[in-house]
Write a protein that holds these residues in place. Structure first.
Motif, PDB file in Angstrom:
ATOM      1  N   ALA A  58       0.836  -1.211   0.000  1.00 43.63           N
ATOM      2  CA  ALA A  58       0.000   0.000   0.000  1.00 43.63           C
ATOM      3  C   ALA A  58       0.867   1.256   0.000  1.00 43.63           C
ATOM      4  O   ALA A  58       0.551   2.237  -0.685  1.00 43.63           O
ATOM      5  N   VAL A  59       1.961   1.235   0.737  1.00 43.46           N
ATOM      6  CA  VAL A  59       2.877   2.377   0.763  1.00 43.46           C
ATOM      7  C   VAL A  59       3.492   2.571  -0.618  1.00 43.46           C
ATOM      8  O   VAL A  59       3.618   3.699  -1.106  1.00 43.46           O
ATOM      9  N   VAL A  60       3.870   1.474  -1.270  1.00 45.43           N
ATOM     10  CA  VAL A  60       4.449   1.572  -2.614  1.00 45.43           C
ATOM     11  C   VAL A  60       3.438   2.200  -3.579  1.00 45.43           C
ATOM     12  O   VAL A  60       3.793   3.058  -4.393  1.00 45.43           O
ATOM     13  N   VAL A  61       2.184   1.799  -3.482  1.00 44.89           N
ATOM     14  CA  VAL A  61       1.143   2.404  -4.324  1.00 44.89           C
ATOM     15  C   VAL A  61       1.085   3.909  -4.049  1.00 44.89           C
ATOM     16  O   VAL A  61       1.020   4.718  -4.980  1.00 44.89           O
ATOM     17  N   GLY A  62       1.144   4.274  -2.758  1.00 47.50           N
ATOM     18  CA  GLY A  62       1.156   5.692  -2.407  1.00 47.50           C
ATOM     19  C   GLY A  62       2.365   6.423  -2.976  1.00 47.50           C
ATOM     20  O   GLY A  62       2.258   7.557  -3.440  1.00 47.50           O
ATOM     21  N   LEU A  63       3.511   5.763  -2.968  1.00 48.80           N
ATOM     22  CA  LEU A  63       4.721   6.374  -3.531  1.00 48.80           C
ATOM     23  C   LEU A  63       4.571   6.595  -5.030  1.00 48.80           C
ATOM     24  O   LEU A  63       4.951   7.632  -5.558  1.00 48.80           O
TER      25      LEU A  63
END
Length: 119
Positions: free
Chosen positions: A45-50
């Protein structure tokens, strides 16, 4: 979750009555495997946000630390705990364990940074 498991559950379980090193390692393996699965899902999810353009540095540090822990440090710790569980004398604490703890501290700092930046 990281604070509760890494800094409370992990050291305290060895103080419980009747918990031997092999039992504590067995419990730790199960608990950390579950934690790492949840962390991997949240890291995605953090990678998607990045990718979508948010808080690149804090998120990248948190995800990067997790990748190092799972890809480099955990395999070393698993091999060592395999030897301990097989009854082999491993001669005290491992340096890999200290590296893992240091990375946990760094990851917590990055997660706090990410949380503050996102609010």
């Amino acid at each position: 979750m990281v604070l509760a498991i890494s800094f409370l559950e992990a050291p305290l379980k060895f103080r419980a009555p009747g918990v031997t090193v092999p039992i504590g390692l067995g419990i730790g393996r199960i608990v950390f495997r579950a934690l790492n699965v949840v962390e991997a899902i949240l890291a995605a999810a953090v990678v998607v946000g990045l990718v979508l353009g948010g808080f690149r540095t804090a998120g990248a540090v948190a995800v990067g630390v997790l990748v190092v822990q799972l890809g480099a440090v955990r395999p070393v710790l698993t091999r060592r705990s395999d030897r301990v569980l097989a009854g082999e004398d491993t001669g005290g604490r491992s340096h890999a364990h200290l590296v893992y703890v240091a990375l946990e501290v760094l990851k917590v700092a990055a997660l706090v940074w990410l949380g503050v930046a996102a609010s």
